[in-house]
Design a protein around this motif. Sequence first.
Motif, mmCIF file in Angstrom:
data_model
loop_
_atom_site.group_PDB
_atom_site.id
_atom_site.type_symbol
_atom_site.label_atom_id
_atom_site.label_comp_id
_atom_site.label_asym_id
_atom_site.label_seq_id
_atom_site.Cartn_x
_atom_site.Cartn_y
_atom_site.Cartn_z
ATOM 1 N N ALA A 2 -3.419 2.192 -9.029
ATOM 2 C CA ALA A 2 -3.290 0.867 -8.428
ATOM 3 C C ALA A 2 -1.833 0.432 -8.467
ATOM 4 C CB ALA A 2 -4.160 -0.150 -9.154
ATOM 5 N N ARG A 3 -1.377 -0.155 -7.394
ATOM 6 C CA ARG A 3 0.001 -0.638 -7.297
ATOM 7 C C ARG A 3 -0.013 -2.080 -6.800
ATOM 8 N NH1 ARG A 3 3.237 -1.426 -2.850
ATOM 9 N NH2 ARG A 3 5.483 -1.171 -3.067
ATOM 10 N N PRO A 4 0.131 -3.064 -7.694
ATOM 11 C CA PRO A 4 0.314 -4.434 -7.205
ATOM 12 C C PRO A 4 1.550 -4.491 -6.314
ATOM 13 C CG PRO A 4 -0.083 -4.407 -9.566
ATOM 14 C CD PRO A 4 0.154 -2.985 -9.150
ATOM 15 N N PRO A 5 1.597 -5.389 -5.354
ATOM 16 C CA PRO A 5 2.752 -5.429 -4.453
ATOM 17 C C PRO A 5 4.064 -5.637 -5.207
ATOM 18 C CG PRO A 5 0.974 -6.782 -3.607
ATOM 19 C CD PRO A 5 0.577 -6.384 -4.989
ATOM 20 N N GLN A 6 5.108 -4.988 -4.715
ATOM 21 C CA GLN A 6 6.446 -5.295 -5.182
ATOM 22 C C GLN A 6 6.811 -6.708 -4.722
ATOM 23 O OE1 GLN A 6 8.747 -2.721 -6.863
ATOM 24 N NE2 GLN A 6 6.585 -2.331 -7.280
ATOM 25 N N ASN A 22 6.582 -10.168 12.078
ATOM 26 C CA ASN A 22 5.248 -9.759 12.486
ATOM 27 C C ASN A 22 4.256 -9.827 11.333
ATOM 28 O OD1 ASN A 22 6.269 -7.598 11.000
ATOM 29 N ND2 ASN A 22 5.090 -6.082 12.164
ATOM 30 N N GLN A 23 4.662 -10.411 10.204
ATOM 31 C CA GLN A 23 3.794 -10.508 9.042
ATOM 32 C C GLN A 23 3.360 -11.956 8.822
ATOM 33 O OE1 GLN A 23 6.716 -8.379 6.397
ATOM 34 N NE2 GLN A 23 4.866 -7.307 5.767
ATOM 35 N N THR A 24 2.285 -12.096 8.077
ATOM 36 C CA THR A 24 1.831 -13.432 7.700
ATOM 37 C C THR A 24 2.307 -13.732 6.287
ATOM 38 O OG1 THR A 24 -0.267 -12.562 6.864
ATOM 39 C CG2 THR A 24 -0.195 -13.234 9.173
ATOM 40 N N GLU A 25 2.383 -15.014 5.969
ATOM 41 C CA GLU A 25 2.945 -15.421 4.690
ATOM 42 C C GLU A 25 1.993 -15.222 3.516
ATOM 43 O OE1 GLU A 25 4.408 -19.372 5.075
ATOM 44 O OE2 GLU A 25 5.936 -18.847 6.553
ATOM 45 N N ASP A 26 0.734 -14.807 3.800
ATOM 46 C CA ASP A 26 -0.174 -14.586 2.673
ATOM 47 C C ASP A 26 0.110 -13.264 1.965
ATOM 48 O OD1 ASP A 26 -1.061 -12.912 4.646
ATOM 49 O OD2 ASP A 26 -3.108 -13.689 4.705
ATOM 50 N N GLY A 27 1.006 -12.452 2.513
ATOM 51 C CA GLY A 27 1.536 -11.305 1.787
ATOM 52 C C GLY A 27 0.661 -10.080 1.802
ATOM 53 N N ALA A 28 1.094 -9.088 1.007
ATOM 54 C CA ALA A 28 0.442 -7.790 0.954
ATOM 55 C C ALA A 28 -0.634 -7.765 -0.123
ATOM 56 C CB ALA A 28 1.484 -6.708 0.673
ATOM 57 N N ASP A 29 -1.518 -6.775 -0.009
ATOM 58 C CA ASP A 29 -2.549 -6.540 -1.011
ATOM 59 C C ASP A 29 -2.138 -5.362 -1.895
ATOM 60 O OD1 ASP A 29 -4.300 -8.532 -0.029
ATOM 61 O OD2 ASP A 29 -4.949 -7.169 1.571
ATOM 62 N N PRO A 30 -2.742 -5.239 -3.069
ATOM 63 C CA PRO A 30 -2.445 -4.077 -3.901
ATOM 64 C C PRO A 30 -2.816 -2.773 -3.188
ATOM 65 C CG PRO A 30 -3.560 -5.765 -5.183
ATOM 66 C CD PRO A 30 -3.627 -6.197 -3.757
ATOM 67 N N GLU A 31 -2.036 -1.734 -3.421
ATOM 68 C CA GLU A 31 -2.366 -0.397 -2.944
ATOM 69 C C GLU A 31 -3.309 0.266 -3.946
ATOM 70 O OE1 GLU A 31 0.845 2.255 -2.131
ATOM 71 O OE2 GLU A 31 1.875 0.855 -0.806
ATOM 72 N N PHE A 32 -4.216 1.098 -3.413
ATOM 73 C CA PHE A 32 -5.095 1.893 -4.263
ATOM 74 C C PHE A 32 -5.101 3.332 -3.773
ATOM 75 C CE2 PHE A 32 -6.842 -2.394 -4.686
ATOM 76 C CZ PHE A 32 -6.950 -2.509 -6.064
ATOM 77 N N ILE A 33 -5.167 4.255 -4.698
ATOM 78 C CA ILE A 33 -5.321 5.658 -4.347
ATOM 79 C C ILE A 33 -6.423 6.237 -5.218
ATOM 80 C CG2 ILE A 33 -3.575 6.531 -5.972
ATOM 81 C CD1 ILE A 33 -2.742 8.510 -3.739
ATOM 82 N N ASP A 34 -7.364 6.947 -4.592
ATOM 83 C CA ASP A 34 -8.448 7.614 -5.302
ATOM 84 C C ASP A 34 -8.211 9.108 -5.226
ATOM 85 O OD1 ASP A 34 -10.532 5.481 -6.057
ATOM 86 O OD2 ASP A 34 -10.073 5.005 -3.966
#
Length: 680
Positions: A455-459, A469-481
């Motif tokens: 799991a990687r919380p956003p930087q 082109n982005q919204t201000e609610d930001g990114a979600d954490p990345e996950f890798i399985d």
Amino acid sequence: MTRVQPAALIAVAAFVPGVSAAQIEDLANDVIVVSDERRPTPVAESPLSIAAFDAAALDRIGADHPSEILNRAPGVLIHRGSGQEHLTSIRSPILTGGAGAGSFLFLENGVPLRAAGFANVNGLFEAHTEVAGSIEVVRGPAGALYGANAIHGVVNVLSRAVDAPSFVETSVDTIGRIKGRAFVSGDVGDQAFSLAASVLDDPGFRAESGVDQQKLSLQHRARAGRVTVSTLIVATNLNQETAGFIRGEDAFRDAALRRSNPDPEAFRDGKAVRASSRIDVDLGDGASLSVTPYGRWNDLEFSQFFLPSEALEDTGHWSLGAQSAFYKDGAASGRLDLVAGVDWEVTEGFLKQVQTRPDVGSFPQGVQYDYDVDAVQLAGFAQARLRLTPRLSARAAVRVDHTRYDYRNQTDDGVFGRFLRPPSRADRFTTASPKASLHYALGPGTAYASYARGARPPQTTDLYRLQINQTEDGADPEFIDAVEVGWRGAVGPYVRLDLAAYFMDKRNFFFRDADGFNVDDGKTRHIGGEVGLAARLPGGFRFDGSAAYARQTYRFARPVGSTANASEAIAFGDDVDSAPRWLSNARAGWSSPAERFDVEAEWARVGRYFTDASNARVYPGHDVINLRGEWAATRSLTVALTLRNVFNTFYAERADFAFGSDRFFPGEGRVATLRLRIDG
């Protein structure tokens, strides 16, 4: 656990000319690593893929850049940039920007070099690799004990033992690069100390690309009864003139162009200070406690030569934190081992980005970003290992990370050119990183199978350095399985083998597309196999090698808006750019019976890869040959000669396609280095 018996193999050595008992025992015994459980553990008992380079190997390599070391590990590719810069790949494409900064965890004695949300894409230049005692590379998600930023792998730089022998060393090469390093140790009663220093004066093989770098490490160890306290203080300073990309089809093959610097005003200045003190307490009855308080400070200023704006960025942070782990090992007849702990950290950071040149398209002159972030990270983890049978054991672990960012915008909110500056706010993220594995003694080695989630919380840059082109609610954490199977062990008396295969799916992949805009919902798949081999042969000969095959693909589609970059649209199933399918490295060496002479030949290969998202542009790959030799002239004096890129191959350390052009960081040509070492 069943293994090849060292006594039997050492007996074999008595009947094999030119093979010493030490060489046989080296293959039979388990390599000890610390990156699995934050304490010494036999690698044969670790259900993960890990490569370790000890002090002898590091001294023999005499690396000018950490890439020379790490690229020997299966599935690892470090793209060397200008000076001490680099981009990293561990079971992944070469990742850039925010993706590259936060997908790998760089440690020093188990403590992250930077705070989780404030990673540096060039994360290794702050580590004191020049005098390291060992370097370990964990491939694949390692989140159960380490958490954020460990989704593709971990690099752990371990200090030389505080009581290791003293030495001083200097080297010079044919482009005028001068290096020096020294290690001095001593002890008084139950206390030991060491001082290590390294310096670099590098004019660079390209125009106006000089580097000056200094690093200093202080260590102290004290023992009293069942308590051991190990303290480390490290300070680093980097000043470099950065050479930018050369551009044009096959530009790296042009003898004059590859030595040029189209960005002579580019630079990178970085400073860092870190301190940690690990306290180990033996509680008796198989129990122990480890607590490591630490602090860090860093500041980095550089020009964004890789963008049309060439903006200046100044960023930094300071942190205070602590790691803790409680260990409970089963007695000789016991079946259950436990590890549990809590980590916490508080950080204050900042970023300011200013463009001084006139407007360039959608890159406006002025202050593009100026913000501060206060961060708090709190994590807890637990791991249990159960011995189901004398041959089979199972392990289960989980880590939960909670991150809070308090962001304060110091300039106007809203749109500024292509940039979107969100208003001040607070963000919270909670992620879980579970891992489960089985470990089975199979033949002369051990087999394992594992599932892990990284799991990687956003930087902070993912959230607050936005674009229009982005919204201000930001990114979600990345996950890798990730699912992995592997086997490691001795094959006969001379050979040790390490095999692994993996399947990984990643979602919420954060990266920058061909238009230069951030994407925060990408999906990728990573499938591959790796082999590592070490052989100690009669007559003092040795052979070490690694090979890896990986297919890394986009699992989503994305059009590109601009006409100029229309051919860079992402199609489902295409290869991710900057992801070679084949990587390999092989070394053949020989040591004289009295070990006065040692020679080694190395072949390093990087396979072809696509340089754009549409898979239309290709870098053909390259092969480079290096030679190394050492002569122990006296008991204390060693003379070494290294010849890098023996055949003067014109190749690219990094190739990509951006802003309508092929771009390259050319690799150095043939370079000879003379090194002198005096041991105390």
